[in-house]
Design an enzyme around this catalytic site. Structure first.
Site, mmCIF file in Angstrom:
data_model
loop_
_atom_site.group_PDB
_atom_site.id
_atom_site.type_symbol
_atom_site.label_atom_id
_atom_site.label_comp_id
_atom_site.label_asym_id
_atom_site.label_seq_id
_atom_site.Cartn_x
_atom_site.Cartn_y
_atom_site.Cartn_z
ATOM 1 C CD GLN A 127 -2.322 1.553 2.736
ATOM 2 O OE1 GLN A 127 -3.536 1.490 2.756
ATOM 3 N NE2 GLN A 127 -1.596 1.782 3.832
ATOM 4 C CG ASP A 128 2.409 2.759 3.633
ATOM 5 O OD1 ASP A 128 1.179 2.774 3.451
ATOM 6 O OD2 ASP A 128 2.928 2.864 4.764
ATOM 7 C CD GLU B 228 0.121 -3.300 16.620
ATOM 8 O OE1 GLU B 228 0.511 -4.296 17.243
ATOM 9 O OE2 GLU B 228 -1.014 -2.832 16.748
ATOM 10 C CB SER C 92 4.560 0.054 13.474
ATOM 11 O OG SER C 92 3.276 -0.255 13.947
ATOM 12 C CB ALA D 88 7.314 -5.173 7.013
ATOM 13 C CE1 TYR E 158 4.769 -5.145 11.226
ATOM 14 C CE2 TYR E 158 3.588 -4.118 13.042
ATOM 15 C CZ TYR E 158 4.163 -4.034 11.794
ATOM 16 O OH TYR E 158 4.140 -2.838 11.105
ATOM 17 C CG ASP F 139 12.945 -11.897 0.304
ATOM 18 O OD1 ASP F 139 13.053 -11.649 1.526
ATOM 19 O OD2 ASP F 139 11.976 -12.502 -0.176
#
Ligand code: NAP
Ligand code: GDD
Length: 346
Positions: free
Chosen positions: A12-13, A136, A134, A87, A157, A63
């Site tokens: 997305q980003d 998070e 993040s 990620a 995560y 990768d």
């Protein structure tokens, strides 16, 4: 022409950032993973045939788990700016794949930082590095959270993101590199992965309206998130790399809503009562949950001049409208004999 390298360019980003940097005149290089089917849907409209003149978007197989490959890409691309967005970014999946998550998120960041460190030392060139941190990482720390809030991660995560954050700080301090940590709260868009709760809901609304889905199964409806718009958040990433000195910034709207409130807004937009369609399924609960994220982005406002443009109601509207159209097309395909896409995962 400034040159940018983006890991996670297909996410997305990555897709929003690529658009932004191309519009600013950059040459953009993205790292993509080899997959058995195309994984470039989000940047398909930006893709340029490398055989044509004047191409400014280039894709490289790589990768974050493959340090040698990352070093090779760095040597080839010779970037001025590196955005590390790649990620395994799904929190619940990280409980199922903790080791792989740590490998991409924590070690992947270390591999890239180390490659940049050697590249800068050998060539004497300046490279500016953005690390996708993040909210998070704050986990169980009470809101509002800002740059001074201690981390209390609640998932593999989040633990991996905390490790990546501190690797970034350490490389900045130890080697004098220009590295910033963006601590971004949840940000969504019509390009959001379909297994994150916002998009799972708006996809379901579209499908329910068009008769393609009957029920939506979710986990914890009480959790609160500070949901912003991805388009606004990639602007902040870029701004962070344009400052005289590297620093860390929280990016958030300062407003939080529960999953229930998201449901109310999304189903309400099409005149439906979400309670008739939503059921809870224990498989979508997390062993440890993050209950309340609400950011204080006053530092970014003061130092970067950044403020969110899109607010909650507008974000939900944008996503529902997009997914209504998507479902309308899906229905046409189904009517013409194509198999229905199975929705409602994760
Ligand atoms: P996303 O849509 O899940 O995209 C993740 C990207 O990483 C994809 O391009 C994916 O490639 C790539 N990737 C996954 N594993 C990789 C590996 N081993 N090596 C190289 N690339 C790999 O995530 P996003 O929402 O754009 O988020 C971008 C970054 O910001 C992530 O680091 C995420 O953790 C972080 N973040 C996101 C938010 C948010 O609310 N969106 C908030 C804070 C931080 P494929 O397309 O091949 O899967
Ligand atoms: N995914 C998902 N699926 N989440 C659900 C569901 C469901 O069926 N039902 C309830 N939820 C709740 C989750 O338990 C969580 O509390 C909240 O909805 C948001 O979940 P996600 O949309 O998966 O996002 P996240 O907050 O866990 O993580 C996202 O934001 C982080 C920034 O705070 C991801 O983009 C992370 O990569 C990012 O770092």
């Amino acid at each position: 022409m400034p040159v940018a390298l983006i890991t996670g360019v297909t996410g997305q980003d990555g897709s929003y950032l690529t658009r932004l940097l191309l519009a600013k005149g950059y040459e953009v290089h993205g790292v993509i993973r080899r997959a058995s089917s195309f994984n470039t849907a989000r940047i398909e409209d930006l893709y340029q045939d490398p055989h044509q003149p004047g191409v400014r978007l280039f894709l490289h197989y790589g990768d974050l788990c493959d340090g040698t490959g990352l070093r090779r890409i760095l040597e080839r691309v010779r970037p001025d700016e590196v955005y590390n967005l790649g990620a395994q970014s799904h929190v619940r999946v990280s409980f199922e794949q903790p080791e792989y998550t740590a490998d991409t998120v924590a070690l992947g960041t270390l591999r890239l930082l180390d490659a940049v460190r050697d590249y800068v030392e050998r060539t004497g060139r300046q490279v500016r590095f953005y690390q996708a941190g993040s909210s998070e990482m704050f986990g169980a720390a009470p809101p509002p959270q800002n740059e001074r809030t201690p981390f209390y991660p609640r998932s593999p995560y989040a633990v991996s993101k905390v490790a990546a954050h501190w690797y970034a700080v350490n490389y900045r301090e130890a080697y004098g590199l220009y590295i910033v940590n963006g601590i971004l709260f949840n940000h969504e868009s019509p390009q959001r992965g379909e297994t994150f709760v916002s998009r799972k809901i708006t996809r379901a609304v579209g499908r329910i309206v068009h008769g393609l889905q009957q029920k939506l199964y979710l986990g914890n409806l009480e959790a609160r998130r500070d949901w912003g718009y991805a388009g606004d958040y990639v602007e902040a990433m870029w701004l962070m790399l344009q400052q005289p000195e590297p620093d860390d910034y929280v990016i958030a709207t300062g407003e939080s809503h529960s999953v229930k409130e998201f449901l109310e807004a999304a189903f309400g937009y099409v005149g439906l009562d979400w309670r008739r369609y939503v059921e809870q399924d224990p498989r979508y609960f997390r062993p440890t949950e993050v209950e309340h994220l609400e950011g204080d982005a006053s530092k970014a406002r003061a130092k970067l001049g950044w403020a969110p443009k899109v607010r909650f109601a507008e974000l939900v509207r944008m996503m529902v409208e997009h997914d209504l159209e998507l479902a309308r097309r899906e229905k046409l395909l189904v009517k013409n004999g194509y198999p229905a896409v199975s929705g409602g995962r994760d």
